[in-house]
Every structure is written in structure tokens, then in C-alpha cells.
Design an enzyme around this catalytic site. Structure first.
Site, PDB file in Angstrom:
ATOM      1  N   ILE A 162       0.854  -1.186   0.000  1.00 59.78           N
ATOM      2  CA  ILE A 162       0.000   0.000   0.000  1.00 59.78           C
ATOM      3  C   ILE A 162       0.889   1.236   0.000  1.00 59.78           C
ATOM      4  CG2 ILE A 162      -1.902   1.200   1.161  1.00 59.78           C
ATOM      5  CD1 ILE A 162      -2.499  -1.792   0.451  1.00 59.78           C
ATOM      6  N   LYS A 163       0.540   2.169  -0.883  1.00 60.79           N
ATOM      7  CA  LYS A 163       1.261   3.444  -0.905  1.00 60.79           C
ATOM      8  C   LYS A 163       0.294   4.514  -0.421  1.00 60.79           C
ATOM      9  CE  LYS A 163       3.050   6.548  -4.512  1.00 60.79           C
ATOM     10  NZ  LYS A 163       3.562   6.581  -5.881  1.00 60.79           N
ATOM     11  N   THR A 164       0.737   5.272   0.602  1.00 64.13           N
ATOM     12  CA  THR A 164      -0.182   6.251   1.179  1.00 64.13           C
ATOM     13  C   THR A 164       0.581   7.471   1.662  1.00 64.13           C
ATOM     14  OG1 THR A 164      -2.083   6.453   2.671  1.00 64.13           O
ATOM     15  CG2 THR A 164      -0.146   5.331   3.567  1.00 64.13           C
TER      16      THR A 164
END
Ligand code: R5P
Length: 292
Positions: free
Chosen positions: A203-205
Site C-alpha cells: 500500500i502506498k499512502t
């Protein structure tokens, strides 16, 4: 005495591609994001994409371009793992439709271009939530047949409230309140978990205060994007805080290529991500590198 679990039955292409993106010692990654043109056109620092990328390539563990950026501006003989931007269809010329993304790169094309993985933006809580989660699930299902790594991005488009909470950009330019900060954690916890449950491998956040809670409630490893360009010290601080909170790395763009000295900055970011340097120590290194 042996048992059946002592035998390896199958080599996993997916795990091997993951291993290519992460440093074997730290288990962390510094990915260089240069895909902004897919909706921003030609932002500062990326006008001449090839010139921006060339000196930075040796310092990143993976590079995240668009298909056009890859084909035109990166030499085929380079050895850095490629994470291809796989969704788009939007542009800043229509800010009200920034969340309206479709799949723009096929899995066949990803394989042909030797990508190890791909990114998909998902707009949780916005009009295109279902459509963009579907982009993630359908691409992931197909790409996993070939062992490619799927990265889901929690994107917020031009939504004024989410932009304020998540990116910390208040309309009045002031600081975020405690309530704003609580909302950011609540949103990011939810969005990261949704992407994880829908099958993204990574996940990229965005980073927020209290990031430990986001990491703890997400089933998958998290990398952070950098967001809009901040002063060097501030960018190193949030990078340090994110790693300390449990992020496994960064997929960072503007805070590197828009920095006054991009090579010094990426090297300083690496010191934080891979060597556990504090923000202060990394800032000293940055200053040293700028003189080299
Ligand atoms: C959006 O343009 C892309 O997903 C970027 O790759 C992402 O936002 C990371 O870049 P930055 O660190 O500049 O936010």
C-alpha cells in the site's frame, strides 16, 4: 527428521520480484516516483524526464514511471526494477474529475516492458471508489498470474476535505487542528485497510501524525509518498517518522526531484530508510553531499 514443509515445492515469482524492490539487509525500499506527468503534464523537475532520472537511478531501489516516461526517457539496459503506473485517464485540466481513473496499461504490456510491479490509484470515499477498487482487483488478479507485484495507492484527487486532512493542505494555509489530525488517521486507516483487503501486495499512502495506527491496522506493508515539496528538514523528518512508525520505505517524487540538490536528497533519504539515521543525522549528510 524431515517433514513435508522442509521442501520447497515452487519458486515464487511474486516473492522474487518483491525481493528485487527491497534492500536485502534493511528490508526497506527507496522507490523514485516520476509518474506525475500522467495527470500533471510537465511539473517542475520533470520537464526533461531523462535528465532528472539519470543521476538518481543509481540511488533508488526501484523506479516508478509512466509507460510513456519509461519508453522515451529510460535506457532499456538499466537494471533498476520498474514499477509501472497502470491507471490514469484524468488530468488537472479537469480537477473535478481527478478521481475518475481507468486502467491504462495492460498486464501483457507490463510483462513486455519487464516491470516487476505496477501502481493503481484508488479513491476511497469519492465518486469513483467502486470503479478504482475494481481497477485494483482486476489488474491484481491478472497480474498475479504472471507474478507481478500490485501496489495500491490511497489517492484523494481534488476533494477539498480529504486534501486538507490527508495532505495537510489547509485552504487558509494554517496548521492542522487536533480534530483534522484525528480525521486523517481515521481516513488513512480505513483506506489502507480497504486496499489491503482488496488484494494489493503493498500500500502506498501519505504520512500523518499517529502513523503507527495506520501501519498496525493494515494487513500489507506500507510505503509513503512524499506529497508536495517541503523544506529538506521537514521532508527528512516525516520520512524518519514514517519509518519509525513501521513504513517499509518510500515511493517519493517531488521531495527528491524538486529539491535544490536531488542527488544529495535521495542519498539522505536512503540514510533514513536503510540505515536508521535520524532526520538530524540525515540533514548533516545532506549538507555534506551537497558539497561533493
Ligand atoms: C501521483 O502523482 C503519484 O502516485 C506519485 O507517484 C506519488 O504521489 C508520489 O510522488 P510524490 O512523492 O511527489 O507525492
Amino acid at each position: 527428521m524431515k517433514n513435508v514443509f522442509d521442501y520447497q515445492i515452487e519458486f515464487s515469482g511474486l516473492q522474487n520480484r518483491m525481493a528485487q524492490m527491497f534492500d536485502p539487509k534493511s528490508g526497506h525500499t527507496v522507490m523514485l516516483a516520476v509518474d506525475h506527468g500522467y495527470f500533471q503534464g510537465a511539473p517542475a523537475g520533470l520537464i526533461n524526464l531523462r535528465k532528472t532520472i539519470e543521476p538518481l537511478l543509481q540511488y533508488c531501489d526501484a523506479i516508478s514511471p509512466t509507460i510513456g516516461g519509461l519508453k522515451t526517457s529510460i535506457d532499456s539496459r538499466m537494471r533498476t526494477p520498474i514499477i509501472l503506473r497502470a491507471t490514469g485517464g484524468n488530468s488537472m485540466r479537469k480537477p473535478e474529475e481527478l478521481d475518475d481513473e481507468i486502467i491504462t496499461v495492460s498486464v501483457e504490456e507490463m510483462v513486455k516492458l519487464n516491470a516487476v510491479g505496477f501502481t493503481v490509484s484508488c479513491y476511497i470515499g469519492l465518486d469513483s471508489q467502486t470503479q478504482t477498487i475494481q481497477n485494483l482487483t482486476s489488474l491484481t488478479e491478472e497480474a498475479h498470474r504472471f507474478g507481478l507485484v500490485s501496489i495500491g495507492i490511497t489517492a484523494v484527487g481534488a476533494d477539498p476535505i480529504l486534501t486538507k486532512f490527508v495532505k495537510g493542505e489547509r485552504e487558509d494555509g494554517g496548521e492542522l487542528t487536533q480534530e483534522d489530525k484525528k480525521e486523517a488517521i481515521k481516513y488513512l486507516k480505513h483506506a489502507c485497510r480497504v486496499l489491503s483487503e482488496n488484494g494489493a501486495d503493498i500500500i502506498k499512502t501519505y504520512y500523518c501524525e499517529g502513523f503507527e495506527e495506520v501501519v498496525e491496522s493494515c494487513l500489507s506493508p506500507i510505503v509513503i509518498a512524499g506529497g508536495t515539496k517541503r523544506p529538506t528538514k521537514e521532508a527528512l523528518e516525516f520520512t524518519y517518522n514514517a519509518i519509525k512508525a513501521g513504513a517499509v520505505g518510500v515511493d517519493m517524487g517531488r521531495n527528491i526531484f524538486q529539491n535544490e540538490n536531488p542527488v544529495a536528497m535521495i542519498r539522505a533519504v536512503r540514510a533514513v530508510v536503510h540505515e536508521n539515521k535520524t532526520a538530524e543525522e540525515a540533514l548533516h549528510l545532506y549538507e555534506k553531499y551537497t558539497k561533493e
